[in-house]
Design a protein around this motif. Structure first.
Motif, mmCIF file in Angstrom:
data_model
loop_
_atom_site.group_PDB
_atom_site.id
_atom_site.type_symbol
_atom_site.label_atom_id
_atom_site.label_comp_id
_atom_site.label_asym_id
_atom_site.label_seq_id
_atom_site.Cartn_x
_atom_site.Cartn_y
_atom_site.Cartn_z
ATOM 1 N N GLU A 48 42.408 89.612 40.183
ATOM 2 C CA GLU A 48 41.828 90.954 40.071
ATOM 3 C C GLU A 48 42.250 91.665 38.788
ATOM 4 N N SER A 49 42.597 90.864 37.806
ATOM 5 C CA SER A 49 42.856 91.369 36.453
ATOM 6 C C SER A 49 42.872 90.155 35.532
ATOM 7 N N ARG A 50 42.895 90.404 34.218
ATOM 8 C CA ARG A 50 42.901 89.285 33.283
ATOM 9 C C ARG A 50 44.153 88.443 33.468
ATOM 10 N N TRP A 51 43.949 87.099 33.362
ATOM 11 C CA TRP A 51 45.075 86.195 33.554
ATOM 12 C C TRP A 51 45.975 86.167 32.325
ATOM 13 N N PRO A 52 47.274 86.360 32.516
ATOM 14 C CA PRO A 52 48.209 86.103 31.411
ATOM 15 C C PRO A 52 48.230 84.608 31.108
ATOM 16 N N LEU A 53 48.257 84.257 29.854
ATOM 17 C CA LEU A 53 48.178 82.856 29.462
ATOM 18 C C LEU A 53 49.263 82.015 30.131
ATOM 19 N N GLY A 54 50.423 82.572 30.314
ATOM 20 C CA GLY A 54 51.517 81.819 30.893
ATOM 21 C C GLY A 54 51.354 81.511 32.363
ATOM 22 N N GLU A 55 50.391 82.130 33.042
ATOM 23 C CA GLU A 55 50.195 81.906 34.467
ATOM 24 C C GLU A 55 48.984 81.030 34.784
ATOM 25 N N VAL A 56 48.159 80.744 33.790
ATOM 26 C CA VAL A 56 46.916 79.988 34.020
ATOM 27 C C VAL A 56 47.211 78.566 34.496
ATOM 28 N N GLY A 57 48.145 77.893 33.868
ATOM 29 C CA GLY A 57 48.432 76.510 34.231
ATOM 30 C C GLY A 57 48.849 76.368 35.676
ATOM 31 N N ASP A 58 49.709 77.240 36.147
ATOM 32 C CA ASP A 58 50.147 77.170 37.536
ATOM 33 C C ASP A 58 48.978 77.409 38.490
ATOM 34 N N ALA A 59 48.098 78.358 38.151
ATOM 35 C CA ALA A 59 46.942 78.642 39.002
ATOM 36 C C ALA A 59 46.019 77.427 39.082
ATOM 37 N N VAL A 60 45.776 76.781 37.937
ATOM 38 C CA VAL A 60 44.907 75.598 37.918
ATOM 39 C C VAL A 60 45.512 74.487 38.764
ATOM 40 N N LYS A 61 46.820 74.290 38.677
ATOM 41 C CA LYS A 61 47.464 73.233 39.457
ATOM 42 C C LYS A 61 47.363 73.511 40.959
ATOM 43 N N ARG A 62 47.488 74.768 41.356
ATOM 44 C CA ARG A 62 47.352 75.111 42.773
ATOM 45 C C ARG A 62 45.923 74.865 43.258
ATOM 46 N N LEU A 63 44.931 75.177 42.413
ATOM 47 C CA LEU A 63 43.531 74.930 42.784
ATOM 48 C C LEU A 63 43.258 73.431 42.903
ATOM 49 N N LEU A 64 43.766 72.648 41.969
ATOM 50 C CA LEU A 64 43.560 71.201 42.028
ATOM 51 C C LEU A 64 44.214 70.595 43.260
ATOM 52 N N ALA A 65 45.355 71.138 43.663
ATOM 53 C CA ALA A 65 46.042 70.626 44.852
ATOM 54 C C ALA A 65 45.247 70.899 46.120
ATOM 55 N N ALA A 66 44.379 71.915 46.080
ATOM 56 C CA ALA A 66 43.583 72.285 47.250
ATOM 57 C C ALA A 66 42.181 71.695 47.219
ATOM 58 N N THR A 67 41.901 70.843 46.221
ATOM 59 C CA THR A 67 40.553 70.321 46.018
ATOM 60 C C THR A 67 40.584 68.788 46.018
ATOM 61 N N PRO A 68 39.641 68.125 46.699
ATOM 62 C CA PRO A 68 39.595 66.658 46.643
ATOM 63 C C PRO A 68 39.367 66.181 45.210
ATOM 64 N N PRO A 69 39.931 65.062 44.823
ATOM 65 C CA PRO A 69 39.708 64.551 43.467
ATOM 66 C C PRO A 69 38.253 64.127 43.284
ATOM 67 N N PRO A 70 37.748 64.184 42.067
ATOM 68 C CA PRO A 70 36.353 63.783 41.842
ATOM 69 C C PRO A 70 36.173 62.288 42.038
ATOM 70 N N THR A 71 34.963 61.893 42.434
ATOM 71 C CA THR A 71 34.644 60.469 42.517
ATOM 72 C C THR A 71 34.646 59.882 41.118
ATOM 73 N N PRO A 72 35.295 58.758 40.875
ATOM 74 C CA PRO A 72 35.353 58.191 39.525
ATOM 75 C C PRO A 72 33.976 57.821 38.991
ATOM 76 N N ALA A 73 33.825 57.932 37.696
ATOM 77 C CA ALA A 73 32.591 57.501 37.048
ATOM 78 C C ALA A 73 32.421 56.001 37.189
ATOM 79 N N TYR A 74 31.182 55.553 37.209
ATOM 80 C CA TYR A 74 30.911 54.112 37.214
ATOM 81 C C TYR A 74 31.500 53.471 35.951
ATOM 82 N N GLY A 75 32.109 52.319 36.128
ATOM 83 C CA GLY A 75 32.654 51.599 34.997
ATOM 84 C C GLY A 75 34.100 51.910 34.677
ATOM 85 N N THR A 76 34.729 52.794 35.493
ATOM 86 C CA THR A 76 36.144 53.116 35.255
ATOM 87 C C THR A 76 37.048 52.287 36.178
#
Length: 302
Positions: free
Chosen positions: A274-302
């Motif tokens: 509910e306000s602009r993100w301080p740069l120092g807090e963005v990484g932690d927020a992204v990691k928390r979101l990724l932990a709550a989200t299933p990983p993407p299906t791998p691309a063909y050929g990987t």
């Protein structure tokens, strides 16, 4: 019993070989009148040959069906218009558009040339948009004239467009664009009585035969040939029938005897500060979101 697509008029692009040919024959068997479009280009989009389209027409006529050949370049704006007009002039109407035509120019991104990118984006993405645009304009005019419309569009995406495919950046981007175009067209054309769906098929065609040759043994005479292009066509024919009027904006994956619905991008977990993100807090927020989200299906050929 009346055939499922009795007297419906269907345009199928890229119908001279592979999936398009299988669709054309299946629609004809279901009672449709078919415009067989194919410019007769090579696997990498070069040359021109009228015989593939005419050969499929001859097959349909031999079976007692109705069909005409068309060799327009479907990625040419005026050529696509002429294609739509040919259906109306030949059979008096247009009910179904199956966008199927395409070719490959595979290359790793670091080696891809500009012309290889442009050609594949043109034939797949513009080659879907141009016929769709002119078919939609025809159906809108019919709707405004008070004539009932039960029109259908079936686009051809790919697992490469849904998940990505190594060595096919141009093809994957085009097929992803087709998925997005399908969503928009379904929303815009519903008011005119038009449904728009897409398929992501897996089948043995000129574009895939090398890949399947490396991963699958040829079936015996008594085995079910899961990679036969004819396996995809029943779904396409049903989507082109009047029975499918309540189905639109969907992406179907189809392979062998399997049909599934691919679910696209959705809004996922979020954190609202509910306000602009301080740069120092963005990484932690992204990691928390990724932990709550299933990983993407791998691309063909990987």
């Amino acid at each position: 019993m009346t055939p499922l697509c009795h007297n419906r008029v269907v345009i199928i692009t890229g119908a001279g070989r592979g999936l398009g040919r299988a669709h054309a024959l299946a629609f004809a068997e279901a009672g449709a009148r078919v415009v067989v479009n194919d410019a007769g280009v090579s696997l990498n989009g070069l040359g021109a040959d009228t015989s593939p389209a005419q050969s499929v027409v001859n097959e349909i006529l031999a079976l007692g069906g109705q069909a005409v050949a068309n060799t327009e370049d479907i990625a040419d704006w005026q050529g696509a218009l002429r294609l739509v007009r040919s259906a109306v002039e030949s059979f008096g109407q247009l009910d179904v558009l199956v966008n199927n035509a395409g070719f490959l120019r595979d290359r790793m991104l670091v080696n891809m040339e500009e012309h290889e990118w442009d050609a594949v984006i043109r034939v797949h993405l513009k080659g879907h948009m141009a016929p769709l645009r002119h078919a939609a304009a025809y159906w809108r005019s019919e709707h405004r004239a008070g004539r009932p419309i039960q029109a259908r569009v079936i686009n051809t995406s790919s697992g490469a467009g849904l998940l990505g495919s190594v060595g096919q950046g141009n093809y994957s981007a085009a097929k992803a664009g087709i998925a997005g175009l399908t969503t928009v067209a379904a929303a815009e054309l519903a008011r005119y009585g038009v449904t728009v769906n897409a398929i992501a098929p897996a089948a043995r065609t000129r574009m895939t035969e090398l890949a399947f040759a490396e991963t699958m043994a040829a079936p015996t005479e008594t085995e079910f040939d899961a990679m036969a292009p004819e396996n995809v066509s029943p779904l396409v024919v049903w989507l082109g029938s009047e029975q499918s009027g309540d189905v639109t904006g969907r992406m179907f994956e189809v392979e062998g005897g399997r049909i599934s619905i691919a679910d696209g991008w959705r809004h996922g977990p979020f954190i609202d500060r509910e306000s602009r993100w301080p740069l120092g807090e963005v990484g932690d927020a992204v990691k928390r979101l990724l932990a709550a989200t299933p990983p993407p299906t791998p691309a063909y050929g990987t």
